[in-house]
Design a protein around this motif. Sequence first.
Motif, short mmCIF file in Angstrom:
data_model
loop_
_atom_site.label_atom_id
_atom_site.label_comp_id
_atom_site.label_asym_id
_atom_site.label_seq_id
_atom_site.Cartn_x
_atom_site.Cartn_y
_atom_site.Cartn_z
N VAL A 9 8.25 -7.42 -10.87
CA VAL A 9 7.06 -7.45 -10.56
C VAL A 9 6.88 -8.43 -9.33
CG1 VAL A 9 4.67 -7.64 -10.51
CG2 VAL A 9 5.91 -6.55 -12.27
N ALA A 10 6.53 -8.24 -8.18
CA ALA A 10 6.42 -9.13 -6.76
C ALA A 10 4.91 -9.31 -6.57
CB ALA A 10 7.35 -8.97 -6.10
N ILE A 11 4.51 -10.61 -6.11
CA ILE A 11 3.22 -10.68 -5.51
C ILE A 11 3.16 -10.95 -3.95
CG2 ILE A 11 1.37 -12.45 -5.28
CD1 ILE A 11 0.82 -12.58 -8.13
N LYS A 33 7.89 -3.55 -8.11
CA LYS A 33 6.42 -3.03 -8.33
C LYS A 33 5.78 -4.38 -7.45
CE LYS A 33 6.98 -0.76 -12.49
NZ LYS A 33 6.43 -0.68 -14.26
N VAL A 34 4.70 -3.98 -6.76
CA VAL A 34 4.12 -4.97 -5.75
C VAL A 34 2.61 -5.03 -5.93
CG1 VAL A 34 3.77 -5.79 -3.43
CG2 VAL A 34 6.02 -4.77 -4.16
N ALA A 56 2.24 0.09 -6.60
CA ALA A 56 1.50 -1.25 -6.11
C ALA A 56 0.10 -1.01 -6.35
CB ALA A 56 1.73 -1.24 -4.62
N ILE A 57 -0.60 -2.38 -6.28
CA ILE A 57 -2.09 -2.40 -6.45
C ILE A 57 -2.58 -3.44 -5.33
CG2 ILE A 57 -2.30 -1.90 -8.88
CD1 ILE A 57 -2.61 -4.88 -9.37
N PHE A 58 -3.79 -3.28 -4.95
CA PHE A 58 -4.26 -4.44 -4.03
C PHE A 58 -5.11 -5.00 -4.83
CE2 PHE A 58 -7.43 -5.52 -1.04
CZ PHE A 58 -6.87 -6.27 0.04
N VAL A 59 -5.22 -6.53 -4.38
CA VAL A 59 -6.23 -7.40 -5.03
C VAL A 59 -6.64 -8.28 -3.70
CG1 VAL A 59 -6.50 -9.24 -6.60
CG2 VAL A 59 -4.94 -7.82 -7.18
N LYS A 60 -7.97 -8.14 -3.62
CA LYS A 60 -8.85 -9.03 -2.72
C LYS A 60 -8.85 -10.50 -3.09
CE LYS A 60 -13.03 -8.99 0.12
NZ LYS A 60 -14.12 -8.74 0.18
N LYS A 75 -5.19 -10.07 -12.87
CA LYS A 75 -5.12 -8.59 -12.44
C LYS A 75 -3.60 -8.06 -12.38
CE LYS A 75 -9.56 -8.67 -10.16
NZ LYS A 75 -10.34 -8.60 -8.68
N THR A 76 -2.83 -8.98 -11.98
CA THR A 76 -1.24 -8.73 -11.88
C THR A 76 -0.74 -8.27 -13.32
OG1 THR A 76 -1.00 -9.89 -9.81
CG2 THR A 76 0.99 -9.46 -11.36
N ILE A 77 -1.14 -9.33 -14.35
CA ILE A 77 -0.47 -9.24 -15.57
C ILE A 77 -1.52 -8.07 -16.50
CG2 ILE A 77 -0.52 -10.34 -17.87
CD1 ILE A 77 1.31 -11.46 -15.43
N ALA A 78 -2.63 -7.65 -16.06
CA ALA A 78 -3.12 -6.77 -16.75
C ALA A 78 -2.68 -5.35 -16.29
CB ALA A 78 -4.77 -6.79 -16.31
N LYS A 79 -2.19 -5.21 -15.04
CA LYS A 79 -1.58 -3.87 -14.68
C LYS A 79 -0.41 -3.61 -14.98
CE LYS A 79 -1.14 -0.31 -12.15
NZ LYS A 79 -1.61 1.18 -12.58
#
Length: 251
Positions: A9-11, A33-34, A56-60, A75-79
């Motif tokens: 997983v990458a941010i 996964k991003v 991927a997910i988007f986080v504001k 949110k990253t860890i939750a997903k």
Amino acid sequence: METTFKNKVAIVTGGASGIGRATALAFVKKGAKVVVVDWTENEETLNLIKNLGGEAIFVKCDVSKSADVKAMIEKTIAKFGRLDYAYNNAGIEGASASTLDCSEENWDKTIAVNLKGIWLCMKYEIPEILKQGKGAIINCSSVAGVVGFAGLPAYVASKHGVVGLTKTAALEYAKLGIRVNAVCPGVIQTPMIDRLTGNSKEAVEQFTGLEPIGRFGQPEEIANAVVWMCSDEASFVTGHAMVVDGGFVAQ
């Protein structure tokens, strides 16, 4: 799609456009996964990722605010349940002005996003990457992090600061399994450079004239360097500020 980063997983902060978007796509192409992070809502990067068959997910997030950064990690860890890599890319150029004319407001905002933001991201990323026993963080500095650039004192100071912060974190976490490096892009064809030049022919020629190669770099050229620095191919690389540039000649 390759599997170099399968189950990783990458941010990517500042992922809505430019180098950030290109890097998010590059991670996905390698199987990661991003988490795409930006301070404005944006679906285009996510749509491009979905078209590649990626996840991927988007986080504001405003990276200058600790609550936002903490929530980004949560949110990253939750997903996805983990974090392996981070490309801390979010940044602003600030207003153009001489050192004398740079406003305190401009100084504070530019330093807050470009330097404090990098520190906050690492502050919350590092504990999660440590849980994996291995990972990498790449911070986005700039060629202006290694040379001066008249008219952008806050930007240049912030990007020099990113290099120093990167070297410090690299020393602290190398033996704990986290490699920390910085990338220092030259003049890259992004929305930021479009704002700086105003898309005027004269300004574009002035900027490309600083590059011996004679052209702007492309976001994908930086993205490829970032992904390489996260890979096992760069397993002995830490504490470096990699200048990805056509041979910038500013002094």
